[in-house]
Design an enzyme around this catalytic site. Structure first.
Site, mmCIF file in Angstrom:
data_model
loop_
_atom_site.group_PDB
_atom_site.id
_atom_site.type_symbol
_atom_site.label_atom_id
_atom_site.label_comp_id
_atom_site.label_asym_id
_atom_site.label_seq_id
_atom_site.Cartn_x
_atom_site.Cartn_y
_atom_site.Cartn_z
ATOM 1 N N THR A 375 16.317 -11.912 -8.313
ATOM 2 C CA THR A 375 15.319 -11.591 -7.301
ATOM 3 C C THR A 375 15.563 -10.138 -6.931
ATOM 4 O O THR A 375 16.507 -9.537 -7.415
ATOM 5 C CB THR A 375 15.505 -12.559 -6.106
ATOM 6 O OG1 THR A 375 15.336 -13.895 -6.567
ATOM 7 C CG2 THR A 375 14.535 -12.309 -4.977
ATOM 8 N N GLY A 466 19.853 -13.133 -4.532
ATOM 9 C CA GLY A 466 21.089 -13.895 -4.626
ATOM 10 C C GLY A 466 20.911 -15.394 -4.558
ATOM 11 O O GLY A 466 21.866 -16.111 -4.302
#
Length: 578
Positions: A375, A466
């Site tokens: 991401t 994360g």
């Protein structure tokens, strides 16, 4: 000597009141920053944001430029075929809003569609190709940002991304290694092979990576706005590519996608007002619970072991609630008022032993859903005081692996973030339940947590990729700012994480010294330390995240940025007003 003494006394009497007055007078706080700041996961995206600010754009125009450029240079993490959350602050009105551009489930995406002939979850279908893809939300977000909040035409803000897509940029190590790990899947699709392979050879570090079809797709978006992606030529190519890959989207549901404007979650932590993501992000509710649990203790005065113990126990309880209560608020009744209340946090705090870990199996339930860490996040403050914190994704490494021919758009595989079969582990070995079950038009649960912090004299924007660790990394960042750290120090903080189940503290290499590890273990904590062989670890590298943050100190009127040193291509930049 007497004369000298009298003169010295007179000097003290004259100076002391002045000094006292200076110390007691309220500080003059700047109303607007003296410039602008941008931090992102790739220096080309940071530069794109600064370029648009220099052209007279505001933070929202810059956000379009940064987001679109990340879609070009970080296909491993995000893109036009994905979605995200944009936390916005309008300086003129003082209002905060969360722009929800999370992907939605197509009509065809029923739980039964993801089962094989034996009734088991079809893992290949849930993470690869057309069936794994939700309807993208990022292009709609770019149009919304520009038309409702920006000052410049959408075409101007998209120009840096279109230029980089046309002219190319050097392939970096994470990008080439990521492709090698997904090559077997990505080679299935002609449109993907056309982009990522030349004469049968895959992209390699240092190659000039051009994406002319993606540039044309962006041009249509720039010229036609929403219809330039969700209808017209691009829409037809997307529908054709999904169908050829065996999936099923309809023109109506593609054109029917809409961003949602949601009220952010806001709460107090000590001297800070925290404004953060609301459902379908799980991050804001979890942050509210964890921080309001922790404000019952003076963390700054504690030794590392006891501070970590209490933070972990707060994490444990927030992640347990995440599993059972959170999902898309348009489909699930979420007890948000209770979960974010100080009274509820006080009750959770009372269950924490100051010197002993709480076994997770005493907090009944089952594991929490995860999403991958591929991401990206960016943070912006402009010279008017507008700010944007945005986290965007395609879920797994290179998403679904599918690029519909002629579009250059790499589709997400966010369907795996749903609980496709209750009680069956997803791609990461964890399970979900009814609150996050797929339904047509529903948005899958996320951990993305763009966040604002504001005190009497400071304004901060922060966030990170994360996966499920996003929330705990933002938590540690908030605690770091509360400890008085700089933006760059916050971005570099060592990280640890607990998500209820598995009942385990994960930690980066070097986060804890041997003494702290032994103290935590004596309290009953299990610790995963793969990089710390001296403490019994496996000796492998173990780091995560890519935190990007900017800070405005209103006393000094100084802007600063922090870009995660774990990411060699990220950057933070600050400009001074003239």
């Amino acid at each position: 000597m007497r004369t000298l003494s009298r003169r010295w006394l007179l000097l003290v009497l004259l100076v002391a009141p002045s000094a006292w007055a200076a110390e007691s007078a309220p500080a003059v706080l700047a109303k607007h920053p003296d410039g602008a700041a941008v931090a992102s996961g790739h220096h080309l995206a940071t530069e794109a944001g600064m370029e648009i600010l220099a052209k007279g754009g505001n933070a929202f125009d810059a956000a379009v430029a940064v987001s679109a450029t990340l879609a070009v240079v970080e296909p491993i993490s995000s893109g036009l075929g994905g979605g995200g959350f944009f936390l916005l602050h309008d300086a003129a009105t003082g209002k905060d809003v969360m722009l929800d551009a999370r992907e939605t489930a197509p009509q065809s995406a029923t739980p039964e569609a993801f089962l094989d002939k034996k009734g088991d979850l079809d893992r290949d279908r849930s993470v690869n190709g057309a069936w794994s893809a939700g309807i993208p939300g990022l292009p709609a977000a770019l149009v919304e940002l520009s038309s409702k909040h920006g000052k410049l035409p959408l075409k101007t803000s998209l120009e840096p991304a279109m230029r980089i897509a046309r002219d190319g940029f050097p392939v970096y190590a994470r990008m080439s290694k990521g492709y090698q790990s997904r090559r077997e899947v990505m080679q299935r699709y002609p449109g993907t092979r056309e982009v990522y392979e030349r004469n049968g050879k895959p992209i390699a570090e240092g190659d000039l990576f051009r994406q002319p079809e993606l540039a044309k797709t962006m041009e249509r978006l720039a010229d036609q706005g929403f219809d330039g992606f969700y209808r017209g030529e691009t829409g037809k190519l997307l529908l054709k590519g999904v169908k050829q890959a065996g999936g099923h989207w309809t023109a109506e549901e593609l054109a029917g996608y809409r961003v949602k404007l949601r009220d952010p979650i806001a709460f107090k932590y000590r001297d800070w007002t925290i404004t953060t993501a609301s459902p379908p992000s799980s991050g804001g509710i979890a942050l509210a619970a964890m921080l309001q649990i922790l404000e019952g203790w003076d963390l700054k005065s504690m030794d590392p072991a006891h501070r970590t113990h209490l933070v972990v126990e707060a994490m444990r309880r927030a992640y347990r609630d995440r599993t059972f209560f959170l999902g898309d608020p348009d489909f699930v009744d979420i007890p948000q008022k209770v979960l974010t209340s100080k009274d509820y946090a006080q009750g959770l705090r009372a269950t924490i032993h100051p010197d002993k870990a709480t076994p997770s199996d005493l907090l009944s339930g089952n594991p929490t859903p995860l999403e991958d860490d591929e991401t990206t996040h960016f943070s912006i403050i402009d010279r008017e005081g507008n700010r944007v914190g945005a986290t965007q994704t395609v879920n797994l490494l290179y998403g679904s692996g599918l690029i519909p021919s002629g579009t250059g758009v790499l589709l997400n595989n966010e369907m795996d973030d749903f609980a496709l079969k209750p009680g069956t582990p997803n791609a990461f070995g964890v399970m979900g339940y009814a609150a996050n079950a797929p339904k047509p038009g529903k948005r899958m649960l996320s951990s993305m947590t763009p966040t604002f912090m504001e005190s009497a004299d400071k304004v901060v924007v922060l966030g990170t990729p994360g996966g499920s660790r996003i929330i705990t990394m933002v938590l540690l960042g908030i605690l770091g700012y509360d400890d008085g750290l700089t933006a760059q120090q916050v971005a570099a903080l060592p990280r640890y994480h607990h998500q209820w189940l598995p009942d385990l503290i994960e930690a980066e290499d070097g986060t804890f010294d041997v003494g702290t590890i032994k103290q935590l273990q004596a309290m009953g904590h299990k610790i995963d330390l793969p990089g710390d062989t001296a403490a019994g670890g496996r000796g492998s590298s173990h780091v995560w995240g890519n935190l990007q943050t900017v800070e405005w100190d209103r006393r000094s009127n100084v802007l600063s940025g922090g870009s995660d040193p774990r990411n060699p291509v990220g950057s933070a930049a600050v400009s001074q007003a003239h």
